[in-house]
Design an enzyme around this catalytic site. Sequence first.
Site, PDB file in Angstrom:
ATOM      1  N   LEU A 117      28.965  -3.742  -1.303  1.00 52.66           N
ATOM      2  CA  LEU A 117      27.334  -4.848  -1.160  1.00 52.66           C
ATOM      3  C   LEU A 117      28.238  -5.800  -1.862  1.00 52.66           C
ATOM      4  O   LEU A 117      28.036  -6.659  -2.000  1.00 52.66           O
ATOM      5  CB  LEU A 117      26.406  -3.517  -2.072  1.00 52.66           C
ATOM      6  CG  LEU A 117      26.011  -3.460  -1.253  1.00 52.66           C
ATOM      7  CD1 LEU A 117      25.148  -2.349  -2.433  1.00 52.66           C
ATOM      8  CD2 LEU A 117      24.723  -3.334   0.266  1.00 52.66           C
ATOM      9  N   GLY A 118      28.916  -5.779  -3.389  1.00 49.41           N
ATOM     10  CA  GLY A 118      30.040  -6.976  -3.723  1.00 49.41           C
ATOM     11  C   GLY A 118      30.354  -6.584  -4.772  1.00 49.41           C
ATOM     12  O   GLY A 118      31.530  -4.758  -4.980  1.00 49.41           O
ATOM     13  N   ASP A 139      25.399 -11.633 -19.479  1.00 49.72           N
ATOM     14  CA  ASP A 139      25.729 -12.076 -18.256  1.00 49.72           C
ATOM     15  C   ASP A 139      24.885 -13.101 -17.291  1.00 49.72           C
ATOM     16  O   ASP A 139      25.176 -12.204 -16.153  1.00 49.72           O
ATOM     17  CB  ASP A 139      26.725 -10.897 -17.905  1.00 49.72           C
ATOM     18  CG  ASP A 139      28.158 -11.543 -16.768  1.00 49.72           C
ATOM     19  OD1 ASP A 139      27.769 -12.465 -16.701  1.00 49.72           O
ATOM     20  OD2 ASP A 139      28.064 -10.222 -16.541  1.00 49.72           O
ATOM     21  N   VAL A 152      30.352  -2.238  -6.273  1.00 55.09           N
ATOM     22  CA  VAL A 152      29.011  -2.055  -6.075  1.00 55.09           C
ATOM     23  C   VAL A 152      28.871  -1.814  -4.127  1.00 55.09           C
ATOM     24  O   VAL A 152      29.224  -1.887  -3.414  1.00 55.09           O
ATOM     25  CB  VAL A 152      27.399  -2.652  -6.064  1.00 55.09           C
ATOM     26  CG1 VAL A 152      26.338  -2.240  -6.135  1.00 55.09           C
ATOM     27  CG2 VAL A 152      27.776  -3.015  -7.558  1.00 55.09           C
ATOM     28  N   GLY A 183      32.021  -6.968  -9.274  1.00 54.79           N
ATOM     29  CA  GLY A 183      31.557  -7.551 -10.090  1.00 54.79           C
ATOM     30  C   GLY A 183      32.712  -7.216 -10.581  1.00 54.79           C
ATOM     31  O   GLY A 183      33.654  -7.059 -11.136  1.00 54.79           O
ATOM     32  N   GLY A 184      32.452  -8.066 -12.823  1.00 52.12           N
ATOM     33  CA  GLY A 184      33.571  -8.088 -13.504  1.00 52.12           C
ATOM     34  C   GLY A 184      33.861  -6.978 -13.418  1.00 52.12           C
ATOM     35  O   GLY A 184      34.982  -6.456 -13.955  1.00 52.12           O
ATOM     36  N   PHE A 185      32.856  -5.803 -14.078  1.00 53.94           N
ATOM     37  CA  PHE A 185      32.996  -4.417 -14.101  1.00 53.94           C
ATOM     38  C   PHE A 185      33.387  -3.365 -13.559  1.00 53.94           C
ATOM     39  O   PHE A 185      33.294  -2.027 -13.221  1.00 53.94           O
ATOM     40  CB  PHE A 185      31.973  -3.928 -15.171  1.00 53.94           C
ATOM     41  CG  PHE A 185      31.426  -4.927 -15.860  1.00 53.94           C
ATOM     42  CD1 PHE A 185      32.194  -5.173 -16.658  1.00 53.94           C
ATOM     43  CD2 PHE A 185      30.734  -5.897 -16.098  1.00 53.94           C
ATOM     44  CE1 PHE A 185      32.963  -5.917 -18.224  1.00 53.94           C
ATOM     45  CE2 PHE A 185      30.665  -6.890 -17.186  1.00 53.94           C
ATOM     46  CZ  PHE A 185      31.598  -7.219 -17.966  1.00 53.94           C
ATOM     47  N   GLY A 186      33.055  -3.399 -11.716  1.00 50.52           N
ATOM     48  CA  GLY A 186      33.476  -2.356 -10.767  1.00 50.52           C
ATOM     49  C   GLY A 186      32.651  -3.293  -9.734  1.00 50.52           C
ATOM     50  O   GLY A 186      32.352  -4.031  -9.369  1.00 50.52           O
TER      51      GLY A 186
END
Length: 817
Positions: free
Chosen positions: A519-520, A636, A527, A522-525
Amino acid sequence: MFVASSAPPPPDPLSLPLMEARNRACLSFPVLVFFVLIFVSNEANLSAATNSILTGQSFSGNQTIVSEDGTFELGFFTPGNSRKFYIGIWYKKLPKQTVIWVANREKFISNTTSSEFKLTQDRNLVLLNQSKTPIWSSNSSSPTSSNRTEAVLLNNGNLVLRDMSNTSVIFWQSFDHPTDTFVPESWIGMNKVTGEYQSLTSWKNSEDPAPGYFSDSIDSGGTSEFFLRWNQSEIYWRSGTWNGEYFTGAPVLPEMRRTTIINVLYIDNEQRRYATCTLKNNATITRQVLDVSGQIKQWVWLDKNQDWLLFWSEPDAQCDVYSLCGPFGICDSKSIPYCSCLQGFEPASMADWELNDYSSGCVRRSTLKCGKNSSDGFLTISNMKLPSNSHSLDAQSSDDCSSACLNDCSCTAYAYGNGCFIWKGELLNLQQLYGDGDSTTLYLRVSASDIQNTKGKSRALPIILSVVGAVILSCILVGLAWRVRRSRMIRKGKLVEGSLVAYSYAELQHITRNFSEKLGRGGFGSVFRGSVPGSSDVAVKRLEELRQGDKQFIAEVSTLGAIQHVNLIRLCGFCSEGSKRLLVYEYMPNGSLASHLFGGNHKIINWKTRYQIMLGIARGLYYLHEKCRECIIHCDIKPENILLDSELCPKVSDFGLAKLMGRDFSRVLTTLKGTIGYLAPEWIRGLPITTKADVYSFGMMALELISGRRNSEQFNDGNISFFPLFAATKVAEGDVLSLIDKNLEDNVETEELTRMCRLACWCIQDSETYRPSMGHIVQVLEGGLEVNIPPVPQSLLALMEDREQYWYEESSLSSTN
Ligand SMILES: *[C@@H]1O[C@H](CO)[C@@H](O)[C@H](O)[C@H]1NC(C)=O
Ligand SMILES: *[C@@H]1O[C@H](CO)[C@@H](O)[C@H](O)[C@H]1NC(C)=O
Ligand SMILES: *[C@@H]1O[C@H](CO)[C@@H](O)[C@H](O)[C@H]1NC(C)=O
Ligand SMILES: *[C@@H]1O[C@H](CO)[C@@H](O)[C@H](O)[C@H]1NC(C)=O
Ligand SMILES: *[C@@H]1O[C@H](CO)[C@@H](O)[C@H](O)[C@H]1NC(C)=O
Ligand SMILES: *[C@@H]1O[C@H](CO)[C@@H](O)[C@H](O)[C@H]1NC(C)=O
């Protein structure tokens, strides 16, 4: 080019309804009643509802007097759950007991029926306890031949002792002796004739009105500046001097909030120098309190909520209050309560701590051993803001520094960085820092037994492990049997902590079809979408770089799982297996706000919906900041982290990650493309952050929602446009229509647009003090509060001259992808 007015708008023409005028106005109370009372009931108890006590009269028990307009009431009250009684003045009409003045703040009484509050023949107000001993007196000296005196509770909350035949002759008034509260028309300052100061002094704790450690008083040196002090000595906040319009100090009292409800005035005449304020709208109920927390707080009563709203507080950062957590306490701006004890220490008085009075601080669990061969050792405490009263020593190495401290009996801690520093005696003002910026490590001296204790735990570990092992083994056996059965049923994890499901990695692999639908990222992993048969879809976030232990992770996740709000994405489950850490959220079919605003292939969101989205996000953040058991700073906020449900109702996602990721969080965030434009200046400079960092990001995002475009854009010719500067300038000029998304074709509510634009520009002010709180933002968006024109933030203006400032450059670049 741009003309920005950063000076606050001038206050309304001074319509000074100060004390004299006020007192005259209050003369209109039916004089007839007094005469009747005098003849019928001199030397008696009060008989009916009245606003005054006459000479010889008294009251006791639950009798009270009420100001003529019914706003204020004077009588006996008990604070909180205590069984102690005090004479005080409070708001009669409000359902929450709110006391603005206390007479006998230092001595309580325990029985009201046999105590008396009395206006004596010598024209003094006195409080007599059950044995008729005076425990408090107004000590008023009434000169003159006046022989008819009355004590009247005025509509502004002032209790006045005055001559009945000439009511402008005042012997004594409660506004001359404030406790911790400043209400409109009252004053704080000094009386040049008597030399008396009118200062605010905090309560000792939430149940004890006795004077606490914090006070707010005018400069005794003669300037117009006000100081917040600890123990009458250490100044921890200054108002700045009066410039004819406002107090100028840095930080300035936030204009946005100051000028929307009250006009602040400073007056210096023959008799007095003092600050006072008048209401802009006399229906507003507001008060300023020097709180037990050491902050001065402005509260506004909201009828709709039937509650007080915090308008602003100073100092803005709770941990800036001097010695808030007492000796050996640590202040942590990210947790509530703010205070905790250093390792090896415990609260000196648990009872005080429970009443939010941390001033007694912490005491050692075991005493230090001093002498030539001290067995004491040091505990390492990282990321500390160090106390200022250090002694610098000449030591060549960390070891030298350490032994120098050990050899000095009064040494309690040392730090070794740019030299060797040691501290003697009590440690005050320790503060937990976040981020890698200028984190410092403190080596705290503790007794050998305290170090043993930490080691002792690890020695006990094998035993615990074997017990745990046995338990686990049996769990596994039971689990295996269960698993076999379950595999034939719907795949679903086991419940922990209410609704939170603990999944195995294999289960999540199955649910997400081996992480096939991304799905996307981000900075931390990344999804992934997952579907659980028989229930709604989920979004599975695979966290990277998380080095947190299993236990701590589960503890944090349980806290997050307990947070439920219509504008916060719900955490449904997690997985913690080996090094793998995953979070399972409810799935939002409409994707992120970013994809709607900038994605290009979505329908245009109309104005009404945009406004509701903004309000929803504000409500979600307000909940995180102020309504959760532990305060959560999101850190964030950006359109990518706002998800929309099928009705376009916004849900804030990714909250709580800052705490989960710990130190890695800020490093990842500041290097992440597309994030930096939302980060508050203090974040980037590595300073301690507060909830106001989220407010900044919220403001940046609000501007994007208004304009429907990224704040920074780079054009083909290499030119960069930075929308916030343009927006702030236009808002200051009063031209908000030019900011609106062209796609909306001017289908907007101008009033809502104005409100939202001004609010957004207040949110992105450089100083945290200027930025409103989330609670305040919600009130403004709901239409409950007005908002003034904000100044153009200095950093945005500076940007015009210096485009090299890196955070803007970064954010500009990130907009190109
Ligand atoms: C009144 O005077 C007495 C005796 O001088 C003093 O102990 C007391 O604190 C005074 N009360 C107030 C309210 O100032
Ligand atoms: C007030 O005092 C004066 C003398 O001091 C006296 O003549 C007068 O009668 C008194 N008035 C009342 C109402 O007590
Ligand atoms: C009331 O007292 C004030 C101040 O002492 C004085 O200026 C004024 O003339 C007095 N008024 C009357 C009616 O006596
Ligand atoms: C507060 O000040 C008083 C008077 O200066 C002093 O005696 C007392 O020790 C101080 N309290 C603390 C906790 O330092
Ligand atoms: C409140 O203000 C209005 C208008 O300014 C005025 O008419 C009204 O009398 C005031 N009410 C009170 C209680 O002062
Ligand atoms: C210091 O150490 C010596 C030997 O290690 C021991 O005999 C002595 O009791 C210690 N002194 C103190 C004050 O602990």
